[in-house]
Motif scaffolding. Structure first.
Motif, PDB file in Angstrom:
ATOM      1  N   ARG A  34       0.998  -0.866  -0.197  1.00 48.08           N
ATOM      2  CA  ARG A  34      -0.423   0.047  -0.099  1.00 48.08           C
ATOM      3  C   ARG A  34       0.426   1.526   0.141  1.00 48.08           C
ATOM      4  O   ARG A  34       2.467   0.982  -0.036  1.00 48.08           O
ATOM      5  N   ALA A  35       0.056   2.453  -0.546  1.00 45.67           N
ATOM      6  CA  ALA A  35       0.893   3.142  -0.241  1.00 45.67           C
ATOM      7  C   ALA A  35       1.258   3.630   1.259  1.00 45.67           C
ATOM      8  O   ALA A  35       0.593   3.676   2.196  1.00 45.67           O
ATOM      9  N   THR A  37       2.238   6.597   4.605  1.00 52.60           N
ATOM     10  CA  THR A  37       1.177   8.095   5.095  1.00 52.60           C
ATOM     11  C   THR A  37       2.313   8.365   6.076  1.00 52.60           C
ATOM     12  O   THR A  37       3.215   7.160   6.657  1.00 52.60           O
ATOM     13  N   ASP A  40       3.035   5.709   8.922  1.00 51.87           N
ATOM     14  CA  ASP A  40       4.301   5.389   9.318  1.00 51.87           C
ATOM     15  C   ASP A  40       5.441   5.871   9.433  1.00 51.87           C
ATOM     16  O   ASP A  40       6.934   4.848   9.445  1.00 51.87           O
ATOM     17  N   PHE A  70       7.166  13.844   5.147  1.00 56.67           N
ATOM     18  CA  PHE A  70       6.016  13.408   4.915  1.00 56.67           C
ATOM     19  C   PHE A  70       5.271  15.275   5.007  1.00 56.67           C
ATOM     20  O   PHE A  70       3.910  15.551   4.037  1.00 56.67           O
ATOM     21  N   ARG A  76       3.833  13.626  -3.202  1.00 53.23           N
ATOM     22  CA  ARG A  76       2.207  12.791  -3.074  1.00 53.23           C
ATOM     23  C   ARG A  76       2.852  11.202  -2.833  1.00 53.23           C
ATOM     24  O   ARG A  76       2.822  10.325  -3.870  1.00 53.23           O
ATOM     25  N   PHE A  77       2.343  11.640  -1.813  1.00 48.15           N
ATOM     26  CA  PHE A  77       2.941   9.664  -1.300  1.00 48.15           C
ATOM     27  C   PHE A  77       2.014   8.597  -1.444  1.00 48.15           C
ATOM     28  O   PHE A  77       2.078   7.751  -1.712  1.00 48.15           O
ATOM     29  N   ASP A  78       0.775   9.168  -1.933  1.00 47.01           N
ATOM     30  CA  ASP A  78      -0.201   8.335  -1.903  1.00 47.01           C
ATOM     31  C   ASP A  78      -0.287   7.974  -2.474  1.00 47.01           C
ATOM     32  O   ASP A  78      -0.997   6.518  -3.724  1.00 47.01           O
ATOM     33  N   VAL A  79       0.051   8.708  -3.778  1.00 46.47           N
ATOM     34  CA  VAL A  79       0.693   7.542  -5.576  1.00 46.47           C
ATOM     35  C   VAL A  79       2.395   7.388  -5.723  1.00 46.47           C
ATOM     36  O   VAL A  79       2.037   6.994  -7.239  1.00 46.47           O
ATOM     37  N   ASP A  80       3.273   7.985  -5.410  1.00 39.87           N
ATOM     38  CA  ASP A  80       4.552   8.014  -5.368  1.00 39.87           C
ATOM     39  C   ASP A  80       4.965   6.938  -4.555  1.00 39.87           C
ATOM     40  O   ASP A  80       6.475   6.736  -4.461  1.00 39.87           O
ATOM     41  N   SER A  81       4.557   6.181  -3.856  1.00 39.44           N
ATOM     42  CA  SER A  81       5.413   5.587  -2.896  1.00 39.44           C
ATOM     43  C   SER A  81       4.137   3.944  -2.571  1.00 39.44           C
ATOM     44  O   SER A  81       3.071   3.968  -2.869  1.00 39.44           O
ATOM     45  N   HIS A  96       9.959   5.047  -3.075  1.00 33.19           N
ATOM     46  CA  HIS A  96       9.200   5.948  -3.440  1.00 33.19           C
ATOM     47  C   HIS A  96       9.871   6.472  -4.636  1.00 33.19           C
ATOM     48  O   HIS A  96      11.000   6.569  -5.225  1.00 33.19           O
TER      49      HIS A  96
END
Length: 374
Positions: A34-35, A37, A40, A70, A76-81, A96
């Motif tokens: 999962r991405a 946050t 984490d 963060f 953009r951790f939601d889509v790039d990690s 990442h």
């Protein structure tokens, strides 16, 4: 606002990036992905430091540094990690992709990631790296910036050979080499630092918040002709300062700059020109320094670290950067640091290698940037 350069001779970035419609599926090792946050951060810190220890990397990170990642709004951790967890919920891999908002000459996507030492050899790293490369291509294609582009990854010279093989099999080639240097400060009577006298209206002063923006502008100008360097936006410049040591940092200002001549100089960028017209201070040389106490035990000695050092292009040859560096070294020694450390691009156009050697810096280890150029 920096002006984005264009490259009309290049094919469109969407074509050059050759982005896949969908990202590769991650199946190796039976991990759950999962991405990332902000919650984490502690687990990510533990994993990154475990990897650093296993690979004999000369640094460790702090929770503050990971949290700062963060907090930066452009990430953009939601889509790039992506994070990989085992059946017990323990973090065992991370990846990442990062791009920078200030890029105006070359659009860059950097890849960061790794696998827990206990889970290597299962194909996790290979699949994870393929995911990162694919995501980097998607990000570049969607950027809308018609610039030369680069997908880059950093590696320690004496790190695991398997990492270099992975990168090279994926089409990455070594582009740049860096040396980490140190200078012994324990006996400055036996090995004294030289004295520097600044000419004209140049004046060495301690770093201050009031000179922070002027230092950013000086840095952008100083590194404008350095390979791989891109301008720092105000937002970028203010981030990543968890180790910042303002008490060790120094700048050189010109108290009476020739504003007319500087405005007529083609090397003067738009932001500096606006600052000159507004009568803002002009920083012409600087040394911004860092304190990484978490690395003292890893390296086996205490040190002050020069993070960025430079001189405005119109002021090169007047020893402004050298004066700021020497003041920094004396600040390190005054605080009981055993060494002064810094990192240098071995192909630096300013001849920095020779300068550091003349001051007694010697190489401790090296690293490299590998990339795919688009």
């Amino acid at each position: 606002m920096a002006t984005v350069e264009t490259s009309p001779d290049l094919a469109p970035i969407a074509e050059r990036a050759d982005a896949p419609a969908t990202l590769p599926t991650l199946t190796a090792g039976g991990l759950t992905w999962r991405a990332a946050t902000a919650d984490d951060a502690p687990a990510l810190l533990e994993l990154r430091n475990t990897i650093a220890a296993a690979d004999a990397e000369p640094y460790r990170e702090t929770l503050e540094e990971i949290t700062d990642l963060f907090d930066a709004p452009w990430r953009r951790f939601d889509v790039d990690s992506v994070l990989g967890f085992d059946a017990d919920g323990a973090l065992r891999a991370y990846g990442h992709v990062e791009t920078m908002p200030g890029d105006t000459r070359t659009l860059r996507a950097f890849l960061f990631g790794g696998v827990h030492p206990s889970r290597r050899g299962e194909g996790i790293g290979r699949e994870l790296f393929a995911w990162q490369v694919a995501r980097a291509r998607q990000v570049l294609a969607a950027s809308g910036k018609e610039l030369p582009a680069r997908i880059g990854v950093f590696a320690e010279d004496d790190g695991p050979a398997s990492k270099l093989r992975l990168y090279e099999r994926a089409g990455f080639e070594p582009r740049r080499f860096y040396s980490d240097l140190r200078r012994d400060l324990r006996d400055l009577e036996a090995a004294p630092l030289p004295d520097v006298v600044l000419d004209g209206s140049l004046r060495l002063v301690p770093f201050s918040t009031a000179l922070d923006e002027a230092t950013r502008l000086a840095h952008n100008d100083a590194f404008r002709d350095h390979w791989g360097s891109e301008p720092n936006t105000r937002e970028q410049w203010q981030r990543g300062r968890t180790g910042f040591a303002p008490q060790w940092s120094h700048v050189v200002v010109d108290d009476a700059p020739d504003v007319e001549a500087l405005l007529a100089d083609s090397r003067t960028d738009d932001e500096t020109a606006a600052a000159l017209r507004a009568g803002e201070p002009l920083v012409v040389g600087y040394a911004v320094n860092l304190r990484f106490e978490e690395d003292f035990a890893v390296r086996g000695y205490t040190f002050g670290y020069t993070g960025v050092l430079g001189t405005r292009r119109a002021y090169r040859g007047r020893k402004a950067g050298l004066a700021a560096l020497l003041a920094s070294m004396r600040s390190f020694a005054a605080d009981g640091m055993e060494y002064a450390c810094l990192d240098v691009d071995t192909a630096n156009p300013s001849g920095a290698d020779g300068l550091y050697a003349s001051l007694g810096y010697t190489k401790t280890h090296g690293s490299r940037l590998l990339s795919i150029e688009l």
